[in-house]
Enzyme design. Structure first.
Site, PDB file in Angstrom:
ATOM      1  N   GLU A   1      10.861  15.752  13.905  1.00  0.00           N
ATOM      2  CA  GLU A   1      11.100  15.604  12.473  1.00  0.00           C
ATOM      3  C   GLU A   1      10.264  16.637  11.714  1.00  0.00           C
ATOM      4  OE1 GLU A   1       9.689  11.972  10.526  1.00  0.00           O
ATOM      5  OE2 GLU A   1      11.668  11.834   9.627  1.00  0.00           O
TER       6      GLU A   1
ATOM      7  N   LYS B   1       0.851  -1.190   0.000  1.00  0.00           N
ATOM      8  CA  LYS B   1       0.000   0.000   0.000  1.00  0.00           C
ATOM      9  C   LYS B   1       0.890   1.245   0.000  1.00  0.00           C
ATOM     10  CE  LYS B   1      -1.827   2.690   2.989  1.00  0.00           C
ATOM     11  NZ  LYS B   1      -1.649   3.938   2.200  1.00  0.00           N
ATOM     12  N   PRO B   2       0.976   1.924  -1.159  1.00  0.00           N
ATOM     13  CA  PRO B   2       1.729   3.175  -1.170  1.00  0.00           C
ATOM     14  C   PRO B   2       0.922   4.269  -0.485  1.00  0.00           C
ATOM     15  CG  PRO B   2       0.836   2.712  -3.355  1.00  0.00           C
ATOM     16  CD  PRO B   2       0.398   1.585  -2.467  1.00  0.00           C
TER      17      PRO B   2
ATOM     18  N   SER C   1       6.044   7.452   9.442  1.00  0.00           N
ATOM     19  CA  SER C   1       6.351   8.228  10.644  1.00  0.00           C
ATOM     20  C   SER C   1       6.312   7.345  11.894  1.00  0.00           C
ATOM     21  CB  SER C   1       5.330   9.359  10.786  1.00  0.00           C
ATOM     22  OG  SER C   1       4.038   8.806  10.905  1.00  0.00           O
TER      23      SER C   1
ATOM     24  N   ALA D   1       4.846   8.049  14.662  1.00  0.00           N
ATOM     25  CA  ALA D   1       3.501   8.055  15.253  1.00  0.00           C
ATOM     26  C   ALA D   1       2.625   6.974  14.614  1.00  0.00           C
ATOM     27  CB  ALA D   1       2.863   9.435  15.075  1.00  0.00           C
TER      28      ALA D   1
ATOM     29  N   GLU E   1      10.341   0.870   9.709  1.00  0.00           N
ATOM     30  CA  GLU E   1      11.331   1.883   9.318  1.00  0.00           C
ATOM     31  C   GLU E   1      10.666   3.226   9.550  1.00  0.00           C
ATOM     32  OE1 GLU E   1      14.341   1.407   8.165  1.00  0.00           O
ATOM     33  OE2 GLU E   1      14.376  -0.643   7.402  1.00  0.00           O
TER      34      GLU E   1
ATOM     35  N   GLU F   1      -1.370   7.455  -0.213  1.00  0.00           N
ATOM     36  CA  GLU F   1      -2.503   7.844  -1.064  1.00  0.00           C
ATOM     37  C   GLU F   1      -2.104   8.946  -2.061  1.00  0.00           C
ATOM     38  OE1 GLU F   1      -5.681   9.144   1.389  1.00  0.00           O
ATOM     39  OE2 GLU F   1      -7.239   8.321   0.105  1.00  0.00           O
TER      40      GLU F   1
HETATM   41  P1  NAD Z   1       2.958   8.462   7.412  1.00  0.00           P
HETATM   42  O1  NAD Z   1       3.384   7.731   8.625  1.00  0.00           O
HETATM   43  O2  NAD Z   1       1.953   9.541   7.544  1.00  0.00           O
HETATM   44  O3  NAD Z   1       2.357   7.454   6.345  1.00  0.00           O
HETATM   45  C1  NAD Z   1       3.102   6.343   5.892  1.00  0.00           C
HETATM   46  C2  NAD Z   1       2.150   5.331   5.316  1.00  0.00           C
HETATM   47  O4  NAD Z   1       1.313   4.856   6.367  1.00  0.00           O
HETATM   48  C3  NAD Z   1       1.221   5.863   4.232  1.00  0.00           C
HETATM   49  O5  NAD Z   1       1.066   4.880   3.234  1.00  0.00           O
HETATM   50  C4  NAD Z   1      -0.088   6.064   4.975  1.00  0.00           C
HETATM   51  O6  NAD Z   1      -1.231   5.968   4.152  1.00  0.00           O
HETATM   52  C5  NAD Z   1      -0.035   4.913   5.955  1.00  0.00           C
HETATM   53  N1  NAD Z   1      -0.866   5.076   7.151  1.00  0.00           N
HETATM   54  C6  NAD Z   1      -1.266   6.221   7.740  1.00  0.00           C
HETATM   55  N2  NAD Z   1      -2.042   5.949   8.816  1.00  0.00           N
HETATM   56  C7  NAD Z   1      -2.117   4.603   8.898  1.00  0.00           C
HETATM   57  C8  NAD Z   1      -2.757   3.705   9.791  1.00  0.00           C
HETATM   58  N3  NAD Z   1      -3.497   4.141  10.811  1.00  0.00           N
HETATM   59  N4  NAD Z   1      -2.625   2.376   9.577  1.00  0.00           N
HETATM   60  C9  NAD Z   1      -1.885   1.900   8.564  1.00  0.00           C
HETATM   61  N5  NAD Z   1      -1.253   2.709   7.675  1.00  0.00           N
HETATM   62  C10 NAD Z   1      -1.366   4.040   7.845  1.00  0.00           C
HETATM   63  O7  NAD Z   1       4.311   8.965   6.738  1.00  0.00           O
HETATM   64  P2  NAD Z   1       4.474   9.880   5.451  1.00  0.00           P
HETATM   65  O8  NAD Z   1       4.063  11.258   5.854  1.00  0.00           O
HETATM   66  O9  NAD Z   1       3.844   9.224   4.281  1.00  0.00           O
HETATM   67  O10 NAD Z   1       6.062   9.800   5.225  1.00  0.00           O
HETATM   68  C11 NAD Z   1       6.962  10.530   5.955  1.00  0.00           C
HETATM   69  C12 NAD Z   1       7.510   9.703   7.119  1.00  0.00           C
HETATM   70  O11 NAD Z   1       8.114   8.498   6.643  1.00  0.00           O
HETATM   71  C13 NAD Z   1       8.604  10.422   7.860  1.00  0.00           C
HETATM   72  O12 NAD Z   1       8.412  10.251   9.239  1.00  0.00           O
HETATM   73  C14 NAD Z   1       9.877   9.719   7.405  1.00  0.00           C
HETATM   74  O13 NAD Z   1      10.947   9.801   8.279  1.00  0.00           O
HETATM   75  C15 NAD Z   1       9.393   8.329   7.248  1.00  0.00           C
HETATM   76  N6  NAD Z   1      10.307   7.583   6.383  1.00  0.00           N
HETATM   77  C16 NAD Z   1      11.148   6.680   6.971  1.00  0.00           C
HETATM   78  C17 NAD Z   1      12.041   5.961   6.192  1.00  0.00           C
HETATM   79  C18 NAD Z   1      12.981   4.971   6.816  1.00  0.00           C
HETATM   80  O14 NAD Z   1      13.594   4.213   6.087  1.00  0.00           O
HETATM   81  N7  NAD Z   1      13.113   4.932   8.129  1.00  0.00           N
HETATM   82  C19 NAD Z   1      12.063   6.142   4.807  1.00  0.00           C
HETATM   83  C20 NAD Z   1      11.185   7.073   4.246  1.00  0.00           C
HETATM   84  C21 NAD Z   1      10.300   7.781   5.052  1.00  0.00           C
END
Ligand code: NAD
Length: 507
Positions: free
Chosen positions: A395, A187-188, A241, A243, A262, A190
């Protein structure tokens, strides 16, 4: 056709829908519509129906159906398919780069020079690595038995990816999983479905069987949680993230799933007083601004030893001011917009709040004129913030670098470790003992010496502490995507074994 369409015609490419299940595109069934927007222009590039629970269930069913045959294929057969996959990707590099740039606002130089070749190389790496899955040893650890280890795939993997590097994140999730014989539902985010869908289609084109790689495009709280909680999904691999990672961990725990997280980062960049100043200044600006700072390993906190501090701050300010913001499709552009207006406003919020307790040396605004229609934000340098302030601790995920001074080496290393995160860090010095100490004592999954950002397929990527656990890339990722079975086989053919006496003494 509008200007956006010439960049990548997503509407035509995904006219069949934005769910890739069992080797076919189909529309979602969530009953609502979501628009993918080019953040450089605000133009809509695709309107699609996101995945609802039924789509997730169908994708898991397809992955489950494909699992026995794919897990039963020989490593050589899986390797051949992945080699063909790498060739298909390389042949369509330009299309992938355009799609990645239009949905993320990434400069085309970044997509063509980093995202796409990195993905092709990763695919080629896992094609080779697929043939090197092994257990450590076999032998008679008890005189009466021969023991050996089988390394087996886990089953259906449910992966969730963020929007910052959608293509590379798809590759990092899909490749080790399928190389090890698992099948996957990805799931990428949205906001950025395009290159994950293209990636899955390319897998099919390369001859990877239908159902091995499935993509559901939908929102986190519905499609994401459905996937994490699904009883037929054996493992969750999440990048995003911290959270959301906590929430994902809670749900995955209910079904006792294998979990790979990650998460976020807040990478320190530690400059000792004998460092090459020019190298450190260029490294900090490149490390802070890559992908508009939307990089989990981006340089976010530079700690500079007092004798170099003023020169470092003025060098960074000058270089940041010379960075060219512009149309991501112009090869002269250094910095594109952020991924969305919401993300730009979030970043601006951090900087605006910091004005009350710190100094914004350069940047801190969105550009006016032609670029005002996009989600642009100027490269921003902040000084004078307290170590405990949110701009140092949290962050931001934008083109913002905070610089703080330090005195002794102990203090520099202590400050580097003083956030909950631990994904990446760098140490800058000409003294091998200083950098050696920094690499030992900084708590992060990666520590660069006199550089910051490069990654390589052969080496692991993953966090310490609140940045998560488990590794992407490299053969280490196979530890996440395989399980180890001990097989212990009796050598004696005796009906009555000596150890039975611990249970009964009859006869
Ligand atoms: P995000 O946590 O908001 O979302 C990541 C993914 O999780 C999305 O596909 C989103 O739709 C999904 N998601 C959101 N709520 C969910 C839930 N309740 N249940 C299941 N899935 C859910 O992160 P973002 O804003 O898309 O990306 C930025 C974050 O990703 C930053 O914190 C960044 O550091 C982190 N990141 C980490 C790495 C790593 O390798 N550690 C690499 C890239 C990005």
């Amino acid at each position: 056709m509008g200007a956006t369409d010439q960049r990548f015609d997503a509407a035509e490419r995904f006219a069949g829908g934005a769910q890739y299940i069992g080797g076919r595109l189909r529309p979602g069934t969530s009953g609502r519509m979501h628009a993918v927007v080019d953040p450089a222009t605000g133009e809509e590039i695709l309107r699609y129906e996101p995945a609802g629970p039924e789509d997730v269930d169908a994708a898991v069913e397809a992955a489950k159906g494909a699992f026995p045959a794919w897990a039963g294929a020989t490593p050589g057969e899986r390797s051949d398919a992945l080699h063909r996959f790498a060739d298909v990707l390389a042949g369509r590099a330009e299309e992938f780069a355009r799609a990645e740039s239009v949905q993320c606002g990434k400069p085309i130089r970044l997509s063509t020079g980093f995202d796409v070749p990195g993905t092709v190389d990763n695919t080629a790496f896992f094609a080779g690595a697929a043939r090197h899955l092994e257990g450590r040893s076999a032998g008679e650890y008890s005189a009466d038995h021969t023991s050996y280890v089988r390394r087996e795939p886990i089953g259906v993997v449910g992966s969730i990816a963020p929007w910052n590097y959608p293509l590379q994140m798809a590759a990092w999730k899909v490749l080790p999983a399928v190389a090890a014989g698992n099948t996957i539902v990805l799931k990428p985010a949205e906001l950025t479905p395009l290159t994950s869908l293209l990636f899955a289609q390319a897998a099919t084109e390369a001859g990877i069987p239908d159902g091995v790689v499935n993509v559901v495009c939908g929102a986190g709280p519905d499609a994401g949680e459905r996937l994490v909680g699904h009883p037929d999904v054996a493992m969750t691999s999440f990048t995003g993230s911290t959270a959301v990672g906590r929430r994902v961990a809670e749900i995955a725990t209910r079904t006792v799933k294998r979990l790979h997280l990650e998460l976020g980062g807040k990478a320190p960049f530690v400059v000792f007083d004998d460092a090459d100043l020019e190298a450190a200044v260029h490294g900090a600006v490149a490390g802070a601004l890559i992908n508009s700072g939307q990089d989990c390993t981006a340089a976010t906190r530079a700690y500079v030893q007092r004798p170099l501090y003023d020169a470092f701050v003025s060098g960074v300010a000058d270089l940041m001011t010379s960075v060219r913001l512009g149309d991501p499709f112009d090869p002269a552009t250094d910095l594109g917009p952020l991924v969305s207006y919401a993300q730009r406003d979030r970043v601006a919020g951090f900087v605006d709040r910091a004005r009350s307790y710190a100094t914004v040396v350069t940047g801190g605004t969105a550009p006016a004129g032609e670029l005002a229609k996009g989600a642009y934000y100027r490269p921003t340098l902040v000084t004078g913030a307290a170590q405990s302030s949110e701009i140092v601790q949290d962050e931001i995920f934008g083109p913002v670098l905070v610089v703080l001074p330090f005195d002794g080496d102990d203090e520099g290393i202590a400050l580097a470790n003083d956030t909950p995160y631990g994904l990446a860090a760098s140490a800058w010095s000409r003294d091998v003992y200083r950098t050696g100490r920094a690499t030992r004592e900084i708590k992060a999954g990666c520590v660069w010496v006199n550089d910051h950002i490069p990654i390589i397929s052969e080496m692991p990527h993953g966090g310490y502490r609140a940045s998560g656990y488990g590794k992407d890339m490299s053969v280490y990722s196979f530890e996440e995507y395989t399980q180890i079975k001990h097989v212990m086989s009796d050598n004696t053919a005796a009906a009555r074994k000596p150890w039975h006496r611990t249970v009964f003494t009859l006869g």
